[in-house]
Motif scaffolding. Structure first.
Motif, PDB file in Angstrom:
ATOM      1  N   LEU A  17      49.230  37.970 164.782  1.00 58.28           N
ATOM      2  CA  LEU A  17      50.122  38.551 163.775  1.00 58.28           C
ATOM      3  C   LEU A  17      50.835  37.462 162.989  1.00 58.28           C
ATOM      4  CD1 LEU A  17      51.735  41.566 165.665  1.00 58.28           C
ATOM      5  CD2 LEU A  17      50.179  41.668 163.706  1.00 58.28           C
ATOM      6  N   ASP A  18      51.255  36.414 163.680  1.00 63.50           N
ATOM      7  CA  ASP A  18      51.931  35.321 162.995  1.00 63.50           C
ATOM      8  C   ASP A  18      50.996  34.664 161.985  1.00 63.50           C
ATOM      9  OD1 ASP A  18      54.576  34.187 163.011  1.00 63.50           O
ATOM     10  OD2 ASP A  18      53.655  32.312 163.642  1.00 63.50           O
ATOM     11  N   ALA A  19      49.738  34.500 162.340  1.00 66.62           N
ATOM     12  CA  ALA A  19      48.752  33.902 161.429  1.00 66.62           C
ATOM     13  C   ALA A  19      48.369  34.862 160.308  1.00 66.62           C
ATOM     14  CB  ALA A  19      47.513  33.480 162.207  1.00 66.62           C
ATOM     15  N   LEU A  20      48.456  36.179 160.570  1.00 61.95           N
ATOM     16  CA  LEU A  20      48.086  37.185 159.578  1.00 61.95           C
ATOM     17  C   LEU A  20      48.927  37.065 158.312  1.00 61.95           C
ATOM     18  CD1 LEU A  20      46.196  39.619 159.197  1.00 61.95           C
ATOM     19  CD2 LEU A  20      48.047  41.055 160.067  1.00 61.95           C
ATOM     20  N   ALA A  21      50.176  36.678 158.470  1.00 59.81           N
ATOM     21  CA  ALA A  21      51.057  36.531 157.316  1.00 59.81           C
ATOM     22  C   ALA A  21      50.539  35.497 156.323  1.00 59.81           C
ATOM     23  CB  ALA A  21      52.461  36.146 157.787  1.00 59.81           C
TER      24      ALA A  21
ATOM     25  N   TYR B 252      47.120  33.411 151.560  1.00 56.00           N
ATOM     26  CA  TYR B 252      47.026  32.036 151.079  1.00 56.00           C
ATOM     27  C   TYR B 252      45.762  31.382 151.626  1.00 56.00           C
ATOM     28  CZ  TYR B 252      51.882  33.273 150.402  1.00 56.00           C
ATOM     29  OH  TYR B 252      53.034  33.925 150.058  1.00 56.00           O
ATOM     30  N   PRO B 253      44.594  31.769 151.111  1.00 55.59           N
ATOM     31  CA  PRO B 253      43.334  31.271 151.670  1.00 55.59           C
ATOM     32  C   PRO B 253      43.126  29.769 151.494  1.00 55.59           C
ATOM     33  CG  PRO B 253      42.923  32.486 149.645  1.00 55.59           C
ATOM     34  CD  PRO B 253      44.382  32.666 149.983  1.00 55.59           C
TER      35      PRO B 253
ATOM     36  N   LEU C 264      51.944  23.424 150.315  1.00 56.99           N
ATOM     37  CA  LEU C 264      51.111  23.571 151.524  1.00 56.99           C
ATOM     38  C   LEU C 264      50.363  24.895 151.535  1.00 56.99           C
ATOM     39  CD1 LEU C 264      53.474  22.089 154.250  1.00 56.99           C
ATOM     40  CD2 LEU C 264      51.521  21.009 153.143  1.00 56.99           C
ATOM     41  N   LEU C 265      50.996  25.920 150.981  1.00 59.70           N
ATOM     42  CA  LEU C 265      50.328  27.233 150.916  1.00 59.70           C
ATOM     43  C   LEU C 265      49.482  27.367 149.657  1.00 59.70           C
ATOM     44  CD1 LEU C 265      53.178  29.628 152.080  1.00 59.70           C
ATOM     45  CD2 LEU C 265      51.224  28.782 153.410  1.00 59.70           C
ATOM     46  N   HIS C 266      49.678  26.460 148.708  1.00 60.02           N
ATOM     47  CA  HIS C 266      49.041  26.538 147.396  1.00 60.02           C
ATOM     48  C   HIS C 266      49.371  27.884 146.751  1.00 60.02           C
ATOM     49  CE1 HIS C 266      46.870  22.798 147.937  1.00 60.02           C
ATOM     50  NE2 HIS C 266      46.595  23.194 149.159  1.00 60.02           N
TER      51      HIS C 266
END
Length: 159
Positions: free
Chosen positions: A65-69, A73-74, A155-157
């Motif tokens: 779930l934490d990574a799902l957020a 941001y691919p 970092l998220l672009h």
């Protein structure tokens, strides 16, 4: 004094290795130290990890779930940003056993910043990176957006 050293795991990554070395040195000095981790890799009885199937499932789900957020941001840097929205490990249940909590690496679904604030005992946070005060960036490099208002994260672009 009873000290809890917390880290997502006990040996993977520099912060975890440092936390474990500190924990072992405290024990060597006669201090009652316990290490609380989500992922236990070492065969050390003084390290307390997630053991029940239900806790392991909850841990796996919160990590996902934490990574799902971050799916929006691919093109993000997958190593240098962790949202820390979800946390599966309940540090509060150890408050009667420990007098002080030394928080180390807790991202990736282990703890979120709000659950750390719920601990009523003294808390020391050992900063191994910038995550605790940037909102997710482990290493912000030249970006200072976290000082005022995050946005257009390099970092998220994101825009």
């Amino acid at each position: 004094m009873n000290i809890a050293i917390t880290s997502t795991n006990d040996s993977e990554g520099g912060a975890a290795r440092y936390a474990y070395r500190l924990h072992r040195e405290l024990l060597h000095q006669g201090v009652n130290s316990g290490m609380l981790v989500r992922d236990k890799f070492k065969d050390d009885p003084s390290v307390i990890g997630v053991t029940s199937k239900l806790e392991k499932l909850k841990s796996m789900i919160t990590t996902k779930l934490d990574a799902l957020a971050l799916c929006n941001y691919p093109n993000r840097d997958k190593e240098l940003f962790t949202p820390g929205i979800f946390g599966s490990f309940n540090l509060k249940k150890y408050q009667n056993k420990y007098d002080i909590f030394n928080i180390h690496w807790v991202a990736g679904g282990f703890q979120n910043i709000h659950s750390i604030g719920e601990i009523t005992k003294p808390v020391v946070i050992t900063l191994h990176d910038s995550w605790a005060f940037t909102g997710g960036c482990h290493v912000p490099f030249d970006c200072t957006n976290f000082l005022n208002n995050c946005g257009r994260c390099p970092l998220l672009h994101s825009n």
